[in-house]
Design a protein around this motif. Sequence first.
Motif, mmCIF file in Angstrom:
data_model
loop_
_atom_site.group_PDB
_atom_site.id
_atom_site.type_symbol
_atom_site.label_atom_id
_atom_site.label_comp_id
_atom_site.label_asym_id
_atom_site.label_seq_id
_atom_site.Cartn_x
_atom_site.Cartn_y
_atom_site.Cartn_z
ATOM 1 N N CYS A 146 4.322 8.395 -30.928
ATOM 2 C CA CYS A 146 3.699 8.676 -29.633
ATOM 3 C C CYS A 146 2.180 8.666 -29.768
ATOM 4 C CB CYS A 146 4.159 10.023 -29.082
ATOM 5 S SG CYS A 146 5.900 10.039 -28.575
ATOM 6 N N THR A 148 -1.351 9.636 -27.657
ATOM 7 C CA THR A 148 -1.900 10.392 -26.533
ATOM 8 C C THR A 148 -3.412 10.248 -26.536
ATOM 9 O OG1 THR A 148 -0.105 12.012 -26.755
ATOM 10 C CG2 THR A 148 -2.011 12.645 -25.417
ATOM 11 N N GLN A 149 -3.975 9.799 -25.423
ATOM 12 C CA GLN A 149 -5.427 9.658 -25.343
ATOM 13 C C GLN A 149 -6.058 11.025 -25.117
ATOM 14 O OE1 GLN A 149 -6.868 6.956 -22.341
ATOM 15 N NE2 GLN A 149 -8.844 6.695 -23.349
ATOM 16 N N THR A 153 -3.729 13.256 -19.603
ATOM 17 C CA THR A 153 -2.380 13.810 -19.600
ATOM 18 C C THR A 153 -1.344 12.705 -19.785
ATOM 19 O OG1 THR A 153 -3.102 15.560 -18.095
ATOM 20 C CG2 THR A 153 -0.729 15.188 -18.277
ATOM 21 N N GLY A 154 -0.318 12.996 -20.586
ATOM 22 C CA GLY A 154 0.761 12.036 -20.794
ATOM 23 C C GLY A 154 0.612 11.273 -22.095
ATOM 24 N N SER A 155 1.746 10.772 -22.603
ATOM 25 C CA SER A 155 1.768 10.028 -23.859
ATOM 26 C C SER A 155 2.504 8.714 -23.691
ATOM 27 C CB SER A 155 2.448 10.853 -24.961
ATOM 28 O OG SER A 155 1.774 12.071 -25.176
ATOM 29 N N ARG A 156 2.210 7.784 -24.584
ATOM 30 C CA ARG A 156 2.946 6.527 -24.661
ATOM 31 C C ARG A 156 3.737 6.549 -25.964
ATOM 32 N NH1 ARG A 156 -1.244 1.909 -22.435
ATOM 33 N NH2 ARG A 156 -2.404 3.240 -20.982
ATOM 34 N N CYS A 157 5.024 6.276 -25.886
ATOM 35 C CA CYS A 157 5.879 6.380 -27.070
ATOM 36 C C CYS A 157 6.631 5.078 -27.318
ATOM 37 C CB CYS A 157 6.868 7.537 -26.929
ATOM 38 S SG CYS A 157 6.081 9.170 -26.803
ATOM 39 N N TRP A 176 -7.501 8.362 -29.696
ATOM 40 C CA TRP A 176 -6.051 8.470 -29.557
ATOM 41 C C TRP A 176 -5.468 9.345 -30.663
ATOM 42 C CZ3 TRP A 176 -3.231 6.443 -25.537
ATOM 43 C CH2 TRP A 176 -3.933 5.602 -24.664
#
Length: 404
Positions: A146, A148-149, A153-157, A176
């Motif tokens: 995952c 996360t910047q 808010t929020g993550s990319r996985c 990141w």
Amino acid sequence: MVAAGTVAPGVDASLIKVPPPGPGAIKGTVTAEKTGQPVTGVEVCGEQMGVVGTFCDTTEATGGYEIGGLTAGQYTVKFSPPADYFTQWYSGASSAAGATAISVAAGATTSGIDAVLQKPPSGPGSISGTVTAADTELPVPGVKVCATQVGVTGSRCETTGTDGKYGFPELPAGQWLLTFAAQGTSRNLLSLSYPNKEIWETPEPVTLSAGGHGTVNAKLKTGGQISGTVRVAATGTPVAGVRVCLTEANVFGSLACLTTPTSGAYRFIAVWPGSFKVVFSAAPGEFPDATPIVDTYSTQWWAGQPTYATASPITVFSGANIAAIDASLALIPGPVTDPPATTTTASVPAPAGAVAAVKKVSKPLKCKKGFAKRKVKGKARCVKLKKHVKKSKGKHKKHGKKSA
């Protein structure tokens, strides 16, 4: 021919005075790297080494320039283009320290001092890498990665493929944070935060520039294991359907739970170094298990203890297999004696039983002396304890002499 003793008249000459050598010059052409087209408006400056001051010219539509009026010596040349190109020094250096010196002779032009300019990358960037096991160097599929910047808010996985690779395309520039969760691999591997931190710790940021690419690899360490068998105290036969849960020794909370099969065997994998406790057949409400089971056996903590407070802690170090954490359950409460645990670093074959990977997503809150855990606006906080001062029952009177 002139005879001896004679003078030959008319042998005259007109001498021309040779002027001193004139100034030298530097010339060249500036083009763009990708297109090869000339770049106009580039300021090109020559600076004589060891001498203060510069001589400059600006490129024309043809990309050409010529810096004149130079005295003989060694020069460095700097190319300062518009904002959409990188500044550079001859030849292709990013700083004056790496520049190539150019010799200029008096009255001569040093040509061919050209530059090919590069544009800074633009658009979205990307991060990719490979996840391997630290002990074997083999790729690990099924790891949840995952990104996360920071400040967003929020993550990319993404999940690693059979080759252990993952990738995040189309990422905006910024910092990141990357985490690597190994629970989905069903292997005895510890999750981590980049670069080599515990999963509940904040990762170190990876800086990504516009249009840039970052390669972030991860090596997952081997975790510890806790295993045992649950039996009936009266007969010694294995028990199926008993809920077994793991918690930290100093923080009461569920790390992982599983249900024993007909073999009565269980195993917790991916256990990080630390101290833990195991509970067997905890009744609903006695332990924070998401899916508790109601059975006919009494709750028991290892080794044969009735409560979390009295339970024996189990110490796990890196890569250790802690076996024989067994339980003998009775239908009615009673003292039970369990065999001692055995510890080994060798590979222990898993029994035909239930297996659960330990998961932890946040660092436990530990309060120092003089503070206690309290819920403040729904979140656990360390609150300073108030000191209680005993008050005397009687009233204090002021004593003093009365004036006469």
